[in-house]
Scaffold this motif. Structure first.
Motif, PDB file in Angstrom:
ATOM      1  N   ALA A  38     -17.850 -35.016 114.336  1.00  0.00           N
ATOM      2  CA  ALA A  38     -16.526 -34.903 114.953  1.00  0.00           C
ATOM      3  C   ALA A  38     -16.455 -35.768 116.207  1.00  0.00           C
ATOM      4  N   ASP A  39     -17.508 -35.736 117.011  1.00  0.00           N
ATOM      5  CA  ASP A  39     -17.562 -36.561 118.221  1.00  0.00           C
ATOM      6  C   ASP A  39     -17.527 -38.045 117.864  1.00  0.00           C
ATOM      7  N   LEU A  40     -18.276 -38.440 116.853  1.00  0.00           N
ATOM      8  CA  LEU A  40     -18.282 -39.840 116.425  1.00  0.00           C
ATOM      9  C   LEU A  40     -16.911 -40.264 115.899  1.00  0.00           C
ATOM     10  N   ASN A  41     -16.224 -39.371 115.202  1.00  0.00           N
ATOM     11  CA  ASN A  41     -14.883 -39.687 114.718  1.00  0.00           C
ATOM     12  C   ASN A  41     -13.927 -39.940 115.876  1.00  0.00           C
ATOM     13  N   ILE A  42     -14.036 -39.132 116.938  1.00  0.00           N
ATOM     14  CA  ILE A  42     -13.200 -39.338 118.122  1.00  0.00           C
ATOM     15  C   ILE A  42     -13.550 -40.667 118.777  1.00  0.00           C
ATOM     16  N   LYS A  43     -14.838 -40.942 118.938  1.00  0.00           N
ATOM     17  CA  LYS A  43     -15.258 -42.202 119.556  1.00  0.00           C
ATOM     18  C   LYS A  43     -14.818 -43.400 118.721  1.00  0.00           C
ATOM     19  N   ALA A  47     -12.362 -46.366 119.973  1.00  0.00           N
ATOM     20  CA  ALA A  47     -12.792 -47.765 119.865  1.00  0.00           C
ATOM     21  C   ALA A  47     -11.783 -48.573 119.051  1.00  0.00           C
ATOM     22  N   LYS A  48     -11.234 -47.994 118.001  1.00  0.00           N
ATOM     23  CA  LYS A  48     -10.237 -48.685 117.172  1.00  0.00           C
ATOM     24  C   LYS A  48      -8.979 -48.975 117.975  1.00  0.00           C
ATOM     25  N   ILE A  49      -8.547 -48.009 118.776  1.00  0.00           N
ATOM     26  CA  ILE A  49      -7.374 -48.219 119.633  1.00  0.00           C
ATOM     27  C   ILE A  49      -7.639 -49.352 120.628  1.00  0.00           C
ATOM     28  N   ALA A  50      -8.806 -49.332 121.252  1.00  0.00           N
ATOM     29  CA  ALA A  50      -9.165 -50.390 122.206  1.00  0.00           C
ATOM     30  C   ALA A  50      -9.231 -51.743 121.513  1.00  0.00           C
ATOM     31  N   PHE A  51      -9.836 -51.790 120.338  1.00  0.00           N
ATOM     32  CA  PHE A  51      -9.939 -53.034 119.577  1.00  0.00           C
ATOM     33  C   PHE A  51      -8.550 -53.583 119.258  1.00  0.00           C
ATOM     34  N   ASP A  52      -7.682 -52.722 118.748  1.00  0.00           N
ATOM     35  CA  ASP A  52      -6.334 -53.160 118.387  1.00  0.00           C
ATOM     36  C   ASP A  52      -5.569 -53.672 119.603  1.00  0.00           C
ATOM     37  N   HIS A  53      -5.721 -53.004 120.742  1.00  0.00           N
ATOM     38  CA  HIS A  53      -5.048 -53.424 121.968  1.00  0.00           C
ATOM     39  C   HIS A  53      -5.540 -54.804 122.426  1.00  0.00           C
ATOM     40  N   ILE A  54      -6.853 -54.964 122.434  1.00  0.00           N
ATOM     41  CA  ILE A  54      -7.415 -56.246 122.866  1.00  0.00           C
ATOM     42  C   ILE A  54      -7.052 -57.352 121.883  1.00  0.00           C
ATOM     43  N   LYS A  55      -7.051 -57.039 120.595  1.00  0.00           N
ATOM     44  CA  LYS A  55      -6.665 -58.031 119.582  1.00  0.00           C
ATOM     45  C   LYS A  55      -5.210 -58.441 119.765  1.00  0.00           C
ATOM     46  N   ALA A  56      -4.329 -57.480 120.067  1.00  0.00           N
ATOM     47  CA  ALA A  56      -2.920 -57.801 120.313  1.00  0.00           C
ATOM     48  C   ALA A  56      -2.779 -58.694 121.531  1.00  0.00           C
ATOM     49  N   ASN A  57      -3.556 -58.418 122.574  1.00  0.00           N
ATOM     50  CA  ASN A  57      -3.534 -59.276 123.766  1.00  0.00           C
ATOM     51  C   ASN A  57      -4.023 -60.684 123.429  1.00  0.00           C
ATOM     52  N   LEU A  58      -5.076 -60.782 122.626  1.00  0.00           N
ATOM     53  CA  LEU A  58      -5.569 -62.089 122.208  1.00  0.00           C
ATOM     54  C   LEU A  58      -4.520 -62.836 121.381  1.00  0.00           C
ATOM     55  N   ASP A  59      -3.894 -62.140 120.465  1.00  0.00           N
ATOM     56  CA  ASP A  59      -2.847 -62.771 119.643  1.00  0.00           C
ATOM     57  C   ASP A  59      -1.722 -63.295 120.518  1.00  0.00           C
TER      58      ASP A  59
END
Length: 67
Positions: A38-43, A47-59
């Motif tokens: 459960a903890d790993l699923n939250i992490k 991480a997916k939210i952070a990745f998507d945000h940074i990818k959007a900034n890069l785009d």
């Protein structure tokens, strides 16, 4: 009179006090592993939210790139 504590595993009800120490140990291990998953699923979700945000900034940054 107090009802004995039970646990249901694979649709079968067991009285906890009647289980062997080994079975209780395995149940505790499974509970620990379940909590870790459960903890790993939250992490992973964070991480997916952070990745998507940074990818959007890069785009957005690359959209202004001129070769």
């Amino acid at each position: 009179m107090e009802q004995p504590q039970t646990i249901t595993i694979d649709d079968k009800v067991y009285t906890i006090d009647k289980l062997s120490d080994k079975a209780k140990h395995h149940i505790n291990d499974l509970n620990l592993i379940d909590a870790q998953l459960a903890d790993l699923n939250i992490k992973t979700a964070v991480a997916k939210i952070a990745f998507d945000h940074i990818k959007a900034n890069l785009d957005a940054e690359l959209a202004t790139y001129v070769d």
